[in-house]
Each structure stands twice: as C-alpha cells, then as structure tokens.
Design a protein around this motif. Structure first.
Motif, PDB file in Angstrom:
ATOM      1  N   ALA A   1       0.854  -1.199  -0.085  1.00 45.34           N
ATOM      2  CA  ALA A   1       0.049   0.054   0.016  1.00 45.34           C
ATOM      3  C   ALA A   1       0.908   1.420   0.005  1.00 45.34           C
ATOM      4  CB  ALA A   1      -0.893  -0.060   1.172  1.00 45.34           C
TER       5      ALA A   1
ATOM      6  N   VAL B   1      -0.893   7.528   2.411  1.00 52.61           N
ATOM      7  CA  VAL B   1      -1.241   8.895   1.797  1.00 52.61           C
ATOM      8  C   VAL B   1      -1.252   9.884   3.132  1.00 52.61           C
ATOM      9  CG1 VAL B   1      -2.467   7.972  -0.170  1.00 52.61           C
ATOM     10  CG2 VAL B   1      -3.622   7.986   2.128  1.00 52.61           C
TER      11      VAL B   1
ATOM     12  N   ARG C   1      -2.032   6.272   7.151  1.00 45.84           N
ATOM     13  CA  ARG C   1      -3.539   6.166   6.286  1.00 45.84           C
ATOM     14  C   ARG C   1      -2.922   5.705   5.062  1.00 45.84           C
ATOM     15  NH1 ARG C   1      -8.186   6.831   7.026  1.00 45.84           N
ATOM     16  NH2 ARG C   1      -9.816   7.448   5.230  1.00 45.84           N
ATOM     17  N   VAL C   2      -3.547   4.661   4.281  1.00 48.32           N
ATOM     18  CA  VAL C   2      -2.894   4.138   3.254  1.00 48.32           C
ATOM     19  C   VAL C   2      -3.836   3.897   2.181  1.00 48.32           C
ATOM     20  CG1 VAL C   2      -1.277   2.535   4.571  1.00 48.32           C
ATOM     21  CG2 VAL C   2      -3.335   1.522   4.113  1.00 48.32           C
ATOM     22  N   SER C   3      -3.563   3.845   0.921  1.00 50.62           N
ATOM     23  CA  SER C   3      -4.392   3.409  -0.359  1.00 50.62           C
ATOM     24  C   SER C   3      -3.761   2.217  -1.172  1.00 50.62           C
ATOM     25  CB  SER C   3      -4.220   4.634  -1.288  1.00 50.62           C
ATOM     26  OG  SER C   3      -4.921   4.391  -2.309  1.00 50.62           O
TER      27      SER C   3
ATOM     28  N   PRO D   1      -9.212   1.596  -6.044  1.00 52.04           N
ATOM     29  CA  PRO D   1      -8.349   1.728  -4.477  1.00 52.04           C
ATOM     30  C   PRO D   1      -9.222   1.883  -3.460  1.00 52.04           C
ATOM     31  CG  PRO D   1      -7.906   3.639  -5.839  1.00 52.04           C
ATOM     32  CD  PRO D   1      -8.731   2.839  -6.673  1.00 52.04           C
TER      33      PRO D   1
ATOM     34  N   GLU E   1      -9.094   3.620   0.682  1.00 53.55           N
ATOM     35  CA  GLU E   1      -8.081   4.115   1.501  1.00 53.55           C
ATOM     36  C   GLU E   1      -8.638   4.070   2.849  1.00 53.55           C
ATOM     37  OE1 GLU E   1      -7.494   8.918   2.107  1.00 53.55           O
ATOM     38  OE2 GLU E   1      -6.999   8.348   0.387  1.00 53.55           O
TER      39      GLU E   1
ATOM     40  N   GLN F   1      -7.544   3.905   7.320  1.00 57.09           N
ATOM     41  CA  GLN F   1      -6.433   4.172   8.405  1.00 57.09           C
ATOM     42  C   GLN F   1      -6.076   2.713   8.778  1.00 57.09           C
ATOM     43  OE1 GLN F   1      -5.899   7.597   9.688  1.00 57.09           O
ATOM     44  NE2 GLN F   1      -4.143   6.807  10.980  1.00 57.09           N
TER      45      GLN F   1
ATOM     46  N   GLU G   1     -11.402  -2.107   4.420  1.00 59.43           N
ATOM     47  CA  GLU G   1     -11.273  -0.752   5.328  1.00 59.43           C
ATOM     48  C   GLU G   1     -10.776  -1.338   6.890  1.00 59.43           C
ATOM     49  OE1 GLU G   1     -15.200  -1.773   6.530  1.00 59.43           O
ATOM     50  OE2 GLU G   1     -14.395  -1.566   4.631  1.00 59.43           O
TER      51      GLU G   1
END
Length: 158
Positions: free
Chosen positions: A48, A51, A71-73, A82, A84, A86, A112
């Motif tokens: 990931a 972001v 926080r990733v995408s 994609p 997004e 936490q 998520e």
C-alpha cells in the motif's frame, strides 16, 4: 463473635460485584484476542501507499509516547478501484513518509480494516488492556474480601 450484617453485606456484596466486573473485562479481552486471530487468519497481504500519517500521543502519567498510524491506499483483490483506510495498528519507528510504500494486511470481507504487516508477528498485545483491567479489578475484589475477613477475625472477635 458477633457478625455485623450491614458491613458484611456491603463488603461481600461489593466484592461479588467487582468479581463480576473482572469476569466481564477478562471475557472482553478474550473476545478481542479471538477477533484478532480471525482477522489474521483471513487477512490478505498487499503493498500500500502511505497517503497520510496520524500521530497519537499515548501517556500513562509519564512522558508521552508518540505512535504513528498511517493512512494507506491500496487496491484489494478483485476491486475496481483503490481503498483508502487508516491502519488499526501503529508502525514501528521511524514512521514512513507520505508516498512511501508499506506492507499491510486487510480483511477481504471489510477492506477498510487494515493492519500493518510488520506487527503481524504475535497476538500478545490483542486484548492486553482488557486483561490488565480485569486482573486489576480482580485484585481489588480479593482485597475487599480480605478486608471483610480481617474485620471478622480481628475487630469483631474482640
């Protein structure tokens, strides 16, 4: 020896209530640990992109300990776009920067829910807070029961 009923009911009643609370807290710890085990059993590893980064200061009366939650995408398997999210766990120091890539594991049923793959080693932390609270309340319950026993053996037998 004369038993004093009001203090006996109050002390032993509160000890019983505290025992029930301790049992509930320990049960909650078990539920949290089982949930973590199920998550890790079905989690899918993916790369990931970071972001964002959220810093949280945790402190128990001393100096704050800063933990970083990225926080990733990423694109889950079979998804059109994609996601997004936490991360549920913090990253080991030093924290990544925005744009860095990070190994994460996500729940395929709920993408998520993301965990940092570097924290996948063990489950010893899952539910730890509930276990500590439960054992603390258990000790308190035993202390209240011991106080009643001291009253019976020392004070009321005089």
């Amino acid at each position: 020896m004369r038993i004093h009923y009001v203090p006996t009911v109050l002390l032993l009643g509160s000890a019983l209530v505290l025992l029930l609370v301790a049992g509930g807290l320990l049960l909650k710890g078990q539920v949290v640990r089982r949930t973590a085990q199920r998550f890790r059993a079905r989690a899918v590893a993916v790369r990931a992109t970071v972001v964002g980064l959220e810093a949280k200061d945790l402190s128990l009366g001393g100096e704050p300990d800063t933990r970083y939650f990225p926080r990733v995408s990423f694109v889950p398997d079979g998804a059109a776009g994609p996601v997004e999210a936490q991360t549920l766990t913090d990253v080991p120091a030093p924290p990544p920067r925005v744009g860095d890539e990070l190994d994460v594991a996500y729940d395929p049923e709920r993408p998520e829910r993301v965990d940092v793959a570097a924290t996948q080693g063990g489950l010893e932390g899952a539910g730890r807070t509930w276990f500590v609270l439960g054992y603390g309340v258990l000790l308190l319950a035993l202390g209240v029961a011991a106080a009643w026993l001291v009253l019976v053996l020392v004070v009321w037998t005089s």
